[in-house]
Design a protein around this motif. Structure first.
Motif, PDB file in Angstrom:
ATOM      1  N   GLY A 185      -1.263   3.157   4.236  1.00 41.46           N
ATOM      2  CA  GLY A 185      -0.221   3.180   3.217  1.00 41.46           C
ATOM      3  C   GLY A 185      -0.439   4.294   2.209  1.00 41.46           C
ATOM      4  N   ARG A 186      -1.697   4.429   1.760  1.00 36.30           N
ATOM      5  CA  ARG A 186      -1.974   5.397   0.701  1.00 36.30           C
ATOM      6  C   ARG A 186      -1.940   6.832   1.222  1.00 36.30           C
ATOM      7  N   SER A 187      -2.334   7.033   2.496  1.00 37.75           N
ATOM      8  CA  SER A 187      -2.279   8.382   3.067  1.00 37.75           C
ATOM      9  C   SER A 187      -0.850   8.801   3.340  1.00 37.75           C
TER      10      SER A 187
ATOM     11  N   MET B 113       0.821  -1.210   0.000  1.00 41.10           N
ATOM     12  CA  MET B 113       0.000   0.000   0.000  1.00 41.10           C
ATOM     13  C   MET B 113       0.857   1.262   0.000  1.00 41.10           C
ATOM     14  N   ALA B 114       1.993   1.208   0.693  1.00 42.94           N
ATOM     15  CA  ALA B 114       2.873   2.383   0.741  1.00 42.94           C
ATOM     16  C   ALA B 114       3.407   2.685  -0.651  1.00 42.94           C
ATOM     17  N   THR B 115       3.782   1.624  -1.384  1.00 40.58           N
ATOM     18  CA  THR B 115       4.271   1.838  -2.749  1.00 40.58           C
ATOM     19  C   THR B 115       3.158   2.360  -3.653  1.00 40.58           C
TER      20      THR B 115
ATOM     21  N   PHE C 225       6.064  -8.529  -1.877  1.00 43.37           N
ATOM     22  CA  PHE C 225       5.085  -7.581  -2.411  1.00 43.37           C
ATOM     23  C   PHE C 225       4.768  -7.904  -3.862  1.00 43.37           C
ATOM     24  N   GLN C 226       3.490  -7.737  -4.218  1.00 46.73           N
ATOM     25  CA  GLN C 226       3.091  -7.947  -5.604  1.00 46.73           C
ATOM     26  C   GLN C 226       3.573  -6.782  -6.462  1.00 46.73           C
ATOM     27  N   LYS C 227       3.813  -7.106  -7.730  1.00 51.91           N
ATOM     28  CA  LYS C 227       4.132  -6.019  -8.666  1.00 51.91           C
ATOM     29  C   LYS C 227       2.809  -5.422  -9.143  1.00 51.91           C
ATOM     30  N   GLU C 228       2.671  -4.112  -8.945  1.00 52.08           N
ATOM     31  CA  GLU C 228       1.430  -3.458  -9.346  1.00 52.08           C
ATOM     32  C   GLU C 228       1.740  -2.256 -10.212  1.00 52.08           C
TER      33      GLU C 228
END
Lengths: 338, 365
Positions: free
Chosen positions: A177-179, A142-144, A306-309
């Motif tokens: 993560g997104r905030s 989420m951070a990424t 972590f998944q690649k997104e």
């Protein structure tokens, strides 16, 4: 006479309930020999569009055609999930895949899996436990995701960044993560947050709309909507439309959403929104790859993976991305969901 | 008699209206342009239209909830879920109809109303015939309903992107007011006509006050309760229709989530006893708008996202305590004492004045 009827109906009901179970047992004994046994403990598909895609993906990848004998339990109740996991361990599965309803309370199950020689993978959601209790966890970063969005935004070279931040369920991994990325950018002076609101526990479209309406009617100037999921971005854009504020490609306000719902991707494609960041529910293929590689002699990964997104904006979006990576129903090319 | 009646009704409305007034004053202090309106894209825009637009579903649900509360002395906690199911039916029928015209939309809406009545009949028969506690009876759908809506949706959230439905959820060209506001007004008018032309109010109130006495007077409590749940089912269908046309897609998970709690709160703020009996639909409507104004006021005051819920809760607690019979009685006694001290001659008059706030408290029992 009535009593007799009742009893016989009850018996019929019990028989009816037992038959599928009996059949299931029969099936299992004939087909297990060469297949890899997998137990999947997951949340129910009706939880969200994300989960629906996730459950379908698990069923598709861990199929008999791909060499798996897989069973999936879908429940949002943590204790039911734990009971299901214990059942799978008793059944002697080779691999146990868990997406936990609750991050705590799993220590004993994970330990008993370990002592029974069952390899445990966590997917989508982490569990608060010692890393030695599971083999690996495949989750979204989420951070990424947040950093991807903020980096895209800062690359737009706007003269100034006045952001309306619309958070999701406070304290959830996705919200934090997104905030974090936006708050970090604010602290380093790269943007200002004009309004900081939330869509609440249901990531509500209506609440998001109210947050933006409050900002508009109190005369605030802003040029970025940073909504932490697609539904809230939609609500925010409804508020912009009603107030006659332009947005999207060539518009005043840049609109950023998360999750890759197909309606959102179509909106980006039409230039109605600007950017969308993926949060992939499709972990099954990667985990299957690990399992197959193990059979070929490669060691399994450990710890959190972590998944690649990816992300898309109006320039980079394609029909292929929408078809293959999107979630939920596709409104069709050129259709804008207002 | 008639003056006493109007006085009682009037004091019922005193609380919700005064709360609304306080909130408006707070908003005006924050910015004097609170009531200012402009025309944008041919429709009125400003705080007031936003409030009316945002509260439309809640108002409609609060109306139905008032009736159910009055007759069955309990609340239906499945209204939001019912709206999710009926709107799922609406979307499926509409998409199955092929061409989207005003006629197919009307037909799909009627189908969703039929689904709403079915849900109402289900809840109503559990409550009226099998005498299950309303909250327990409706808990069944509350738990399972969203899964049903999810199945109707075909496990996806279908998109309703076309001009006509987005005009219903937004603005019809040439009409200066957002369509959901108009739909809400029409619904309120129809409901008022229903109460005026039929004996529904009298029957529902008498069943709620004393079921046995109502039966002795020739009113069938089972039928009345069943009927109120059917009406609430239609209210859910209308609310679901408005919500789904606003959103432009059907999200079975989040559509009108937790709205049932707000609907019950609106009934309570409206001065209605949650234990049934006499009711005021006007109060509930004002209550619903008050909830909407409250949440928008907190946003306007820029209260932190983490604390906004706590603020809302504190405000509602204060409101409920002030409205409670204990405080009201104390206040009216204090008022009487003050007046008696000020002017002996006015005692008699003060007594009659104080009987106003007292009267509804007695009626609620």
């Amino acid at each position: 006479m009535k009593k007799l009827l009742k009893i016989s109906m009850l018996c019929a009901l019990v028989l009816l309930m037992l038959t599928p179970a009996a059949f299931a047992v029969g099936d299992k004994e004939t087909a297990t020999s060469s297949l890899i046994k997998v137990g999947i403990v997951n949340l129910p598909p009706e939880e969200s569009g994300y989960r629906q895609a996730n459950v379908e993906d698990m069923n598709k990848v861990f199929s008999a055609a791909n060499g798996y004998d897989a069973k999936q339990t879908n429940t949002g109740d943590n204790s039911e999930q734990i009971a299901a996991a214990q059942g799978y361990i008793r059944d002697g599965v080779d691999y146990l895949l868990i997406s936990a309803a609750n991050a705590s309370g799993w220590d004993n199950v994970l330990k008993s899996a370990k002592s029974a020689g069952v390899t445990v993978f966590l997917f989508d959601r982490l569990i608060q436990t010692d890393a030695s209790n599971f083999q690996a966890a495949l989750v979204s970063d989420m951070a990424t995701e947040g950093n991807t969005a903020v980096n895209w935004l800062l690359a737009q070279k706007l003269p100034e960044y006045k952001v309306i931040l619309i958070r999701g369920q406070l304290g959830s991994a996705a919200e934090q993560g997104r905030s974090a990325a936006v708050l970090k950018a604010r602290d380093s002076g790269k943007l200002t947050i004009v309004a900081d609101g939330t869509g609440g526990d249901s990531w509500s479209l209506e609440e998001a709309r109210k947050v933006v309406e409050a900002a508009i009617t109190s005369g605030k100037d802003f040029n970025v909507i940073y909504a932490e999921n697609d539904g809230m971005a939609q609500g925010a854009v409804q508020a912009l439309d009603a107030a006659g504020i332009t947005h999207g490609k060539g518009g005043k306000v840049k609109v950023i959403g998360f999750d890759f719902n197909r309606f959102a991707l179509r909106n980006v494609q039409a230039g109605y929104w600007d950017c969308n960041i993926q949060c992939s529910p499709r972990q099954a293929a990667e985990i299957s790859r690990w399992i197959k590689a193990k059979a070929a002699g490669t060691a399994l990964p450990t710890g959190i993976v972590f998944q690649k997104e990816i992300f898309v904006d109006t320039a980079s979006i394609t029909d292929d991305i929408i078809a293959n990576l999107g979630l939920n129903a596709d409104p069709g090319k050129g259709v804008i969901t207002k | 008699m008639s003056t006493v009646k109007t006085k009682a009704r009037g004091s019922h409305l005193f609380l919700p209206l005064s709360v609304l007034a306080i909130l408006i004053v707070i908003n005006l202090i924050k910015g004097a342009d609170y009531f200012s309106m402009t025309i944008i894209n041919g429709a009125l825009y400003g705080n007031v239209p936003n409030i009316l637009f945002g509260a439309s579903e809640l108002v409609i649900l609060a109306i139905g909830m008032t009736l159910v509360t009055a007759s069955s002395r309990g609340q239906d906690i499945s209204v939001g879920v019912a709206a999710a199911i009926t709107s799922a039916v609406f979307v499926q029928v509409l998409q199955g109809a092929g061409d989207i015209t005003w006629w197919t939309i009307a037909a799909s809406f009627l189908a969703s109303c039929a689904a709403g009545m079915l849900i109402g009949a289900f809840n109503g028969s559990l409550v009226a015939v099998f005498k299950v506690q309303p909250m327990v009876a409706t808990l069944i759908l509350f738990t399972a309903g969203r899964s049903i809506a999810f199945m109707i949706d075909g496990k996806l959230s279908p998109v309703l992107a076309n001009d006509l439905t987005s005009q219903l959820g937004g603005v019809i060209p040439g009409v200066p007011i957002q369509t959901p506001i108009i739909l809400t007004v029409v619904f309120i008018a129809l409901f008022a006509a229903l109460l005026k032309t039929t004996n529904l109010r009298l029957y529902a109130e008498s069943v709620g006050i004393n079921e046995k006495a109502a039966r002795l007077n020739g009113i069938d409590p089972t039928r009345i309760k069943f009927l109120t749940y059917m009406i609430l089912g239609v209210c859910s269908a209308v609310a679901g229709f408005i919500a789904v046309t606003k959103a432009g897609r059907h999200d079975s998970v989040n559509l009108l989530k937790f709205v049932e709690m707000d609907a019950i709160l609106a009934v309570a703020i409206g001065g209605n006893a949650l234990s049934g009996g006499k009711f005021s639909v006007t109060g509930s409507i004002i209550g619903a708008y008050t909830i909407e104004v409250l949440s928008r006021t907190l946003l306007r005051l820029e209260i932190g996202t983490e604390t906004i819920k706590a603020f809302k809760a504190v405000f509602i607690i204060i409101l409920m305590v002030v409205a409670s019979p204990v405080v009201r009685e104390y206040a009216s006694k204090a008022l009487r004492r003050v007046r008696a001290g000020a002017d002996d001659c006015a005692v008699a008059e003060a007594d009659t004045a104080a009987s106003g706030p007292d009267a509804p408290a007695k009626m609620e029992v």
